[in-house]
Scaffold this motif. Structure first.
Motif, PDB file in Angstrom:
ATOM      1  N   ASN A  37       5.558   1.350   3.408  1.00 45.66           N
ATOM      2  CA  ASN A  37       5.257  -0.055   4.530  1.00 45.66           C
ATOM      3  C   ASN A  37       4.240   0.785   5.199  1.00 45.66           C
ATOM      4  OD1 ASN A  37       6.185  -2.416   3.597  1.00 45.66           O
ATOM      5  ND2 ASN A  37       7.591  -2.068   5.164  1.00 45.66           N
ATOM      6  N   ARG A  38       3.652   1.951   5.914  1.00 41.71           N
ATOM      7  CA  ARG A  38       2.824   2.478   6.380  1.00 41.71           C
ATOM      8  C   ARG A  38       2.015   2.986   5.361  1.00 41.71           C
ATOM      9  NH1 ARG A  38       6.730   4.600   9.520  1.00 41.71           N
ATOM     10  NH2 ARG A  38       6.934   6.223   8.673  1.00 41.71           N
ATOM     11  N   SER A  41       0.032  -1.146   4.044  1.00 42.77           N
ATOM     12  CA  SER A  41      -0.321  -0.568   4.499  1.00 42.77           C
ATOM     13  C   SER A  41      -2.030   0.032   5.741  1.00 42.77           C
ATOM     14  CB  SER A  41      -0.301  -1.169   6.246  1.00 42.77           C
ATOM     15  OG  SER A  41      -0.282  -0.085   6.913  1.00 42.77           O
ATOM     16  N   GLU A 144      -2.053   5.510  10.444  1.00 45.23           N
ATOM     17  CA  GLU A 144      -3.090   4.644  10.888  1.00 45.23           C
ATOM     18  C   GLU A 144      -2.313   3.154   9.584  1.00 45.23           C
ATOM     19  OE1 GLU A 144      -6.587   5.217   7.944  1.00 45.23           O
ATOM     20  OE2 GLU A 144      -6.714   7.341   8.360  1.00 45.23           O
ATOM     21  N   ASP A 146       1.121   0.473   9.372  1.00 40.33           N
ATOM     22  CA  ASP A 146       2.349   0.055  10.521  1.00 40.33           C
ATOM     23  C   ASP A 146       3.126  -0.032   9.980  1.00 40.33           C
ATOM     24  OD1 ASP A 146       1.788  -2.330   9.555  1.00 40.33           O
ATOM     25  OD2 ASP A 146       0.738  -2.900  10.535  1.00 40.33           O
ATOM     26  N   ASP A 147       4.494   0.077  10.247  1.00 34.82           N
ATOM     27  CA  ASP A 147       5.694  -0.979   9.300  1.00 34.82           C
ATOM     28  C   ASP A 147       5.816  -1.641   8.973  1.00 34.82           C
ATOM     29  OD1 ASP A 147       6.182   2.423   9.731  1.00 34.82           O
ATOM     30  OD2 ASP A 147       8.075   2.048  11.746  1.00 34.82           O
ATOM     31  N   ARG A 148       4.746  -2.515   9.788  1.00 32.85           N
ATOM     32  CA  ARG A 148       5.500  -3.888   8.398  1.00 32.85           C
ATOM     33  C   ARG A 148       5.148  -4.414   7.159  1.00 32.85           C
ATOM     34  NH1 ARG A 148       0.665  -7.027  11.845  1.00 32.85           N
ATOM     35  NH2 ARG A 148      -0.750  -5.128  11.838  1.00 32.85           N
TER      36      ARG A 148
END
Length: 518
Positions: A37-38, A41, A144, A146-148
């Motif tokens: 995910n990181r 994104s 840069e 995030d985990d969302r």
């Protein structure tokens, strides 16, 4: 649709289960979900848009799995570059696919930066190992994002993977695998008779996971399996990993099998965890199948497929292999029967199916079959006709549906699981001033299946040596493409059309072989 959802689902079901193992690194599904995910994104945050190309140029490592799944989530086009390609070949891929970002390891970082600079490509180089000045540090790129969760919706017909291989003209070509093709690949692997996927299953990928060894990653991760990766091929390490990681399934090309059978640790390794050892990439000889069963037990299978079909189209199951050994020896010459929703036919030059037992070209149809080559309309029209993939392989079907490959229509050599086209090697040899005429063919090789042989007519008054010509090719081609041997002759046979008769040259080296394809 989005292929990344299958990893996300597994991370919900089995967050603490091992997803990827490589050397001392052990990644859980929770970790893999978060890092993909990181990365996804971060790529989108840098302005990359769905369907734009991102390439990898590195040896086996967990980050390749991480990158593949992140690209799925972001809807980006993955371009895996064989780590053994030469600079000119890599440059062609970067230009042809309009690659926007190139992930490399320390071994390839400096070469990649030079290639990008020389080509003037609008391409950012990212170093997995954070070791090379001039490249973006991979750790910085991950920071840069995030985990969302990321799951960009894509159309099933949008290209997902371009896997460049040498074409029949010597130029690199790529079958366009769509997101729909990859989904069909996953489903087929889950439905294959000898499939061993699920929680508790442990698959070992011993070869490049950017290619055949890694084609089943999505299917494995969708079921909560553990994928173990060899950093590089080493026979002893392979055997020790089978035992220490309690591997349940693996895939080998015939060359790897030959090395395993000859290794001193082979007879002392514990294979009790194995449920399936699949041999692919090239047909394996009947004797090698017998040897494999003697070593591993009744768990050996082999299959047939191409980049154009995304996954295997036929499988000779462990039960089939056992029957071949016990009562139906012809079966050991077969590559099996069609799998799941794949259709296989043998046709004549007009595309009409021929009766069982008669020779013709093998054609394949199914939802995992691609429909075009990247930027190659003429080649696409020749290969993809009326919904069928024309494989270029000559074979026959038995009455009960078993497929037998007997020759190749195209001038291709399969050596150690890699496709090598004769015309590409010939083009390099013709650049040598002492070469008047040349014909390149594949010849039997116990270790590699086939080896590249160059048959050369020297220019009058010259005396080229075998070593000089091999070295000449080594400077122009990837290492696996250079000739392993050179024969010198006064003339080459000519066919009725006034062209070099390649088949006559090739057949002289295959007389007495069990079959004309190893």
């Amino acid at each position: 649709m989005n292929l990344g959802i299958y990893l996300s689902r597994s991370s919900t079901y089995w967050p603490d289960h091992e997803a990827v193992v490589c050397g001392d690194e052990r990644w859980t599904y929770r970790r893999l979900e978060g890092s993909t995910n990181r990365l996804a994104s971060a790529l989108l945050g840098r302005g990359l848009e769905p369907a734009q190309a991102v390439a990898t140029f590195a040896g086996n490592r967990p980050q390749l799995v991480e990158t593949e799944m992140a690209l799925c989530k972001a809807g980006l086009l993955r371009v895996p570059i064989n780590a053994r390609l030469g600079a000119a070949e890599v440059a062609h891929v970067l230009r042809d696919a309009a690659v926007r970002m190139l992930f490399v390891d320390a071994e390839h970082a400096e070469a990649a930066l030079k290639i990008v600079a020389d080509t003037g490509a609008d391409c950012t180089v990212v170093d997995y190992d954070d070791s090379c000045d001039g490249a973006v540090r991979y750790s910085d790129l991950l920071a840069e994002g995030d985990d969302r969760p990321v799951a960009i919706e894509v159309d099933p017909e949008v290209p997902a993977v371009l896997n460049f291989t040498s074409g029949s003209t010597g130029k690199l070509k790529a079958a366009v695998q769509t997101h729909g093709n990859r989904l069909a690949n996953m489903r087929k692997r889950l439905m294959t008779p000898d499939s061993s996927l699920g929680v508790g299953e442990r698959y070992l990928a011993p070869g490049p996971i950017t290619h055949a060894s890694g084609m089943g990653l999505l299917a494995s991760l969708s079921r909560g399996s553990t994928v173990a990766i060899l950093p590089h091929w080493d026979t002893g390490l392979f055997l020790r990993t089978l035992e220490s990681e309690r591997i349940t399934s693996t895939f080998m090309v015939p060359t790897m099998l030959n090395l395993v059978l000859d290794h001193p640790e082979a007879t002392t390794t514990d294979y009790s965890s194995l449920r399936c050892v699949r041999i692919g990439g090239a047909p394996v000889s009947p004797q090698r199948l017998r040897d494999a069963v003697d070593l591993f037990g009744p768990v050996v299978a082999q299959g047939y497929g191409q980049a154009e079909t995304t996954s295997g189209v036929t499988v000779l199951t462990p039960d089939d292999v056992e029957r071949g050994i016990d009562s139906d020896p012809e079966l050991l010459l077969s590559c099996g029967r069609a799998v799941f929703d794949t259709e296989v036919r043998v046709v004549d030059d007009e595309g009409r199916p021929v009766p069982a037992g008669e020779l013709g070209e093998i054609v394949v149809r199914g939802p995992d079959c691609v429909r075009e080559y990247w930027h190659e309309p003429e080649l696409s029209a020749e290969t993809f006709r009326d919904g069928w993939v024309h494989t270029g392989d000559i074979g026959r079907l038995r009455e009960d549906g078993y497929l037998f490959i007997v020759d190749r229509k195209k001038d291709m050599i399969i050596s150690g699981g890699f496709n090598i086209y004769c015309s590409e090697v010939e083009a390099a040899l013709y650049e040598h001033p002492d070469v008047s005429e040349v014909c390149v063919v594949g010849v039997p090789d116990e270790r590699w299946g086939e080896a590249v042989k160059a048959v050369v007519v020297p220019r009058p008054g010259t005396g080229p040596t075998e070593a000089a010509l091999i070295d000449h090719c080594a400077q122009r081609l990837a290492g696996m493409k250079k000739p392993r041997s050179v024969d010198f002759v006064e003339s080459l046979p000519i066919n009725r059309n006034g062209k070099v008769d390649r088949r006559a040259v090739r057949d002289s080296y295959w007389s007495g072989a069990e079959r004309r394809v190893h």
